[in-house]
Design a protein around this motif. Structure first.
Motif, PDB file in Angstrom:
ATOM      1  N   ARG A 183       0.868  -0.799   0.436  1.00 21.78           N
ATOM      2  CA  ARG A 183      -0.060   0.251  -0.251  1.00 21.78           C
ATOM      3  C   ARG A 183       1.346   1.129  -0.146  1.00 21.78           C
ATOM      4  O   ARG A 183       0.423   2.366  -0.562  1.00 21.78           O
ATOM      5  CB  ARG A 183      -0.996  -0.034   1.111  1.00 21.78           C
ATOM      6  N   ALA A 188       0.644   3.655  -3.226  1.00 20.62           N
ATOM      7  CA  ALA A 188       0.060   5.347  -3.144  1.00 20.62           C
ATOM      8  C   ALA A 188       1.048   6.073  -3.645  1.00 20.62           C
ATOM      9  O   ALA A 188       0.538   7.269  -4.353  1.00 20.62           O
ATOM     10  CB  ALA A 188      -0.076   5.775  -1.908  1.00 20.62           C
ATOM     11  N   GLU A 196      -1.391   5.332  -6.907  1.00 24.80           N
ATOM     12  CA  GLU A 196      -2.704   4.165  -6.894  1.00 24.80           C
ATOM     13  C   GLU A 196      -3.921   4.260  -8.003  1.00 24.80           C
ATOM     14  O   GLU A 196      -4.284   2.996  -8.424  1.00 24.80           O
ATOM     15  CB  GLU A 196      -3.352   4.644  -5.914  1.00 24.80           C
ATOM     16  N   SER A 256      -1.072  -0.663  -9.881  1.00 25.21           N
ATOM     17  CA  SER A 256      -1.474  -1.184  -8.509  1.00 25.21           C
ATOM     18  C   SER A 256      -2.383  -1.660  -7.908  1.00 25.21           C
ATOM     19  O   SER A 256      -1.849  -2.236  -6.963  1.00 25.21           O
ATOM     20  CB  SER A 256      -0.971   0.841  -8.448  1.00 25.21           C
ATOM     21  N   LEU A 283      -1.693  -5.045  -5.567  1.00 25.75           N
ATOM     22  CA  LEU A 283      -2.318  -5.376  -4.020  1.00 25.75           C
ATOM     23  C   LEU A 283      -2.265  -6.667  -3.772  1.00 25.75           C
ATOM     24  O   LEU A 283      -3.656  -7.728  -3.257  1.00 25.75           O
ATOM     25  CB  LEU A 283      -3.487  -3.511  -3.779  1.00 25.75           C
ATOM     26  N   HIS A 296      -9.568  -5.125  -5.574  1.00 26.29           N
ATOM     27  CA  HIS A 296      -8.977  -4.711  -6.489  1.00 26.29           C
ATOM     28  C   HIS A 296      -8.433  -5.120  -7.147  1.00 26.29           C
ATOM     29  O   HIS A 296      -8.398  -4.937  -8.679  1.00 26.29           O
ATOM     30  CB  HIS A 296      -7.121  -4.887  -5.296  1.00 26.29           C
TER      31      HIS A 296
END
Length: 452
Positions: A320, A324, A327, A332, A336, A352
């Motif tokens: 994370r 960030a 994102e 990304s 995740l 996700h």
């Protein structure tokens, strides 16, 4: 111009008339005696006789010059006609080359060689005609002969470079390219050809010097030169690392990252060296900057390695922090999802993946969805459904060459298909799906929370 000539003639006539009047007003006689001979005449008659004599002398001299110079004039005229026929044959030969008619081009090339005593002019036509006819030896002879004249040496070298590359003799092509570069380092094709050949043979430092010369002479743009130099520094850093010189390898990698942090290979190599040096914190900073510009799955793996975290749940928090910085990119969400999958958080992984897939999930999303369904114990029908969708899904991002579009499993500085340097980019051939807008993403997050 005509008016001036008329005025001059009027002036000459007026002077002549004044002279005649002057002589008429002053009559006189002239007597000459020579060996018993005596000649009596007036001044006017004597002047006329003198003018006639001068005229005869001039006429005789001109006749003599014409008789003596006639053979040379005839030869010169014949030579001029021969040259015109030679140039006509040269023109027709070049037209045949442009039309791709090798046999016709060779015929006119031989004719031009016979008529013109200027080998540099006809050699290029002979070489091109031989190339069209598939006569490699003839083309090589013509191009080599062109090297003897300073005006055609450069063209001869270009032809010999092409011949050597067609024959697969890269060493000879490189030698010719280096010679051409010494003659005209400001010529774009010379700079690009020499650079590519040096890169293909692993002469990274020499390629960097060629690149810098091209930049100084405005042959290579500043932005392209910056990127290519960074990739060359990566290769030099790898060579230093193989030689056991870790300090130099790290210095070169740092310089490359300062030039082009947006290139994934540059970020990955620099961060990898920082991790090997035991500097995980700085490696994470490097990867965060690289992820903000160009995310890639390998960068996420390095980030986890740099963090030193082994707990699956805590690794989600590590990822994370990384994502960030960018994102909204699909990578990304996939990072995740992968971390959530490893932590057995099926709902989080599914959420996700739904965000990453958008309206048209690519192959990677479909396969990860199938894995989520299978590991979460869902019905096999759902697993098969996602695998079936993967067969028709848009292609994933991959290392693809920007010059020939060839796909590679891993990044490399030189394309194995076309030999171009620095052309591999992490991209999809078409659309890879769309990241959902914030409002849709919020709805999915709410649904995911309900499922938990």
């Amino acid at each position: 111009m005509t008016t001036l000539r008329v005025l001059i003639w009027f002036a000459v006539a007026a002077v002549t008339m004044l002279g005649a009047v002057w002589l008429a007003e002053r009559p006189g006689t002239v007597t000459a005696e020579w060996h018993g001979w005596r000649l009596d005449s007036s001044v006017g008659v004597l002047l006329v006789a003198l003018i006639v004599l001068i005229g005869l002398c001039i006429g005789g001299w001109l006749l003599y010059r014409w008789i003596v110079g006639a053979p040379f004039a005839l030869l010169e005229g014949w030579g001029e006609s021969r040259k015109k026929r030679g140039y006509r044959a040269l023109t027709q030969g070049l037209a045949a080359v442009a039309a791709g008619d090798g046999a016709e081009a060779q015929k006119y090339a031989k004719k031009a060689e016979q008529l013109l005593a200027e080998p540099p002019i006809t050699l290029l036509l002979s070489a091109q005609a031989a190339q069209l006819a598939g006569d490699r030896d003839g083309a090589n002879r013509a191009f080599t002969a062109m090297l003897e004249d300073e005006h055609t040496a450069f063209l001869g070298l270009r032809g010999l470079i092409g011949q050597a590359l067609r024959e697969g003799d890269q060493a000879k092509a490189l030698a010719y390219a280096e010679r051409a570069f010494r003659l005209k380092p400001q010529t774009p094709w010379v700079v690009h050809s020499l650079f590519d050949m040096q890169a293909q043979t692993g002469q990274w430092k020499a390629a960097q010097e060629t690149l810098e010369t091209g930049q100084r002479r405005k042959v290579v743009t500043a932005d392209k030169g910056r990127t290519l130099k960074a990739l060359l520094l990566v290769e030099r850093s790898r060579a230093a690392e193989r030689d056991g010189n870790a300090a130099d390898a790290l210095t070169l990698a740092r310089e490359a990252f300062a030039l082009a942090p947006e290139r994934i290979a540059v970020t990955q190599h620099f961060a990898g060296l920082q991790i090997k040096a035991g500097d995980g914190k700085r490696a994470q900073k490097t990867l965060e900057r690289g992820w903000a510009l160009a995310p890639h799955p390998d960068l996420a793996m390095l980030y986890l390695e740099a963090s030193g975290e082994n707990d699956p749940l805590k690794r989600i928090g590590v990822i994370r922090r990384l994502v960030a910085h960018n994102e909204n990119d699909i990578e990304s969400q996939l990072a995740l999802a992968q971390a959530s999958l490893e932590a057995n958080l099926w709902g989080e992984a599914r959420r996700h993946l739904e965000i990453a897939g958008g309206t048209s999930p690519p192959v990677r999303v479909c396969r990860l969805m199938a894995e989520v369904e299978e590991r979460s114990g869902a019905e096999q029908a759902k697993v098969h459904d996602w695998l079936a969708r993967a067969a028709d899904a848009p292609a994933d991002r991959a290392w693809r060459c920007g010059a020939c579009a060839a796909q590679h499993e891993t990044w490399r500085s030189v394309c194995e298909s076309c030999g171009a340097f620095g052309t591999l980019q992490w991209r999809a051939p078409g659309t890879f799906g769309h990241v959902l807008p914030p409002e849709t993403r919020a709805e999915l997050e709410f649904a995911g929370n309900d499922k938990k």
